[in-house]
Design an enzyme around this catalytic site. Structure first.
Site, PDB file in Angstrom:
ATOM      1  N   CYS A  75      -1.820   6.147   8.912  1.00 20.99           N
ATOM      2  CA  CYS A  75      -2.154   4.859   8.297  1.00 20.99           C
ATOM      3  C   CYS A  75      -3.226   5.135   7.258  1.00 20.99           C
ATOM      4  O   CYS A  75      -3.158   6.141   6.557  1.00 20.99           O
ATOM      5  CB  CYS A  75      -2.596   3.856   9.353  1.00 20.99           C
ATOM      6  SG  CYS A  75      -4.006   4.405  10.345  1.00 20.99           S
ATOM      7  N   ARG A 108       0.842  -1.199   0.000  1.00 22.11           N
ATOM      8  CA  ARG A 108       0.000   0.000   0.000  1.00 22.11           C
ATOM      9  C   ARG A 108       0.877   1.248   0.000  1.00 22.11           C
ATOM     10  O   ARG A 108       0.609   2.208  -0.733  1.00 22.11           O
ATOM     11  CB  ARG A 108      -0.922   0.009   1.223  1.00 22.11           C
ATOM     12  CG  ARG A 108      -1.982  -1.072   1.200  1.00 22.11           C
ATOM     13  CD  ARG A 108      -2.895  -0.986   2.410  1.00 22.11           C
ATOM     14  NE  ARG A 108      -3.806   0.150   2.338  1.00 22.11           N
ATOM     15  CZ  ARG A 108      -4.629   0.523   3.305  1.00 22.11           C
ATOM     16  NH1 ARG A 108      -4.639  -0.167   4.446  1.00 22.11           N
ATOM     17  NH2 ARG A 108      -5.428   1.552   3.164  1.00 22.11           N
TER      18      ARG A 108
END
Length: 287
Positions: free
Chosen positions: A237, A179
């Site tokens: 995050c 990611r």
């Protein structure tokens, strides 16, 4: 209240505290990123006296321009915490389903709201159950609390602050490597990371059971990516839940000024003018 430190408490110490004349307030914050809400788990069985607090609807504001898990309004949060019996000056213990993320976000939110005496149950509900300690389906009716939410108890970053932290200190991206590198993005519409951020996936500093290692182990791991005494550090995050666990770990490692980018990647992407980096651009900082 006894405990292993001022951040975590183990099941033995919590069981002892719950039998005292002045037991802590216990909050069940079990939660899943995807799947059924945690309330069903709570109704099936929870720690005696624990009150369920929903991370999505009570500890966070509605998703939108500030990301998927923004801060709630102070008045809304105060109402939810008082309904759960949270009182000024009375210790709180939070626990989740064992991965530690929701409990860490609850810990962070309470600390941000000005409540200092908050601990995370080490190992969460699985550790309590594995120890053979009592579990009940009875729902308590807590006496209303009197907490007054005073925002600012822990530092936060907005998008501009996160960009600045990536250049004046260390900005940790605690999502998985694919990611971060922009190879895949299962949740948000764009893959990649904030330019200058250093990738440190949560699995590299949190045990598979959701427990945090000892302070010296954490300190050494964070130092490997440039986080040293006096270094300004922030974490993000996807939406500010896993990163709250990073802030908890940073506290344990001796970095109590660590800041949370609450909106995280889900907020960063709300402005298409913000740059997106791909690849392992944080590799130099990791060496």
């Amino acid at each position: 209240m006894p405990g292993k430190d001022d951040l975590l408490i183990d099941v033995t110490d919590l069981a002892l505290a719950l039998t005292s004349d002045d037991p802590p307030t216990v909050l069940d914050v079990r939660w899943r990123l995807a799947g059924p809400p945690g309330r069903g788990d709570y109704l099936a069985g929870h720690l005696p006296g624990a009150v369920f607090v929903d991370l999505d609807t009570e500890l966070c504001g509605p998703p939108g321009a500030s990301g998927r898990h923004p801060l709630p309004g102070p008045a809304v949060l105060e109402e939810a915490l008082r309904a759960a019996g949270v009182r000024s000056g009375r210790p709180v213990v939070v626990y989740d389903g064992g991965d530690g993320m929701a409990a860490a976000r609850a810990w962070w939110t309470l600390r941000w709201a000005g409540h200092q005496q908050v601990r995370v149950l080490d190992g969460g509900f699985p550790a309590w159950s594995a120890a053979g300690l009592p579990v009940t389906a009875e729902q308590p009716a807590p006496e209303p609390g009197d907490i007054t939410v005073q925002p600012g108890g822990l530092p936060t970053l907005d998008a501009d602050g996160a960009a600045a932290r990536a250049s004046d200190g260390v900005l940790l991206d605690v999502r998985t490597g694919p990611r971060y590198r922009g190879e895949t993005e299962p949740v948000d519409p764009v893959a990649g990371h904030i330019p200058g951020a250093v990738n440190l996936p949560a699995a590299e500093y949190v045990g598979p059971d959701g427990r945090l290692p000892a302070a010296d182990v954490l300190r050494a791991r964070f130092a490997e990516v440039g986080v040293r005494p006096g270094t300004p550090v922030g974490a993000y995050c996807g939406s500010g839940v896993t990163a709250a666990q990073a802030v908890l770990a940073l506290h344990r490692a001796g970095h109590p000024d660590a800041a949370l980018y609450v909106g995280s990647w889900s907020d960063w992407l709300t402005d298409p003018r913000r740059p997106v980096a791909t690849g392992d651009t944080g590799a130099a900082e990791r060496r």
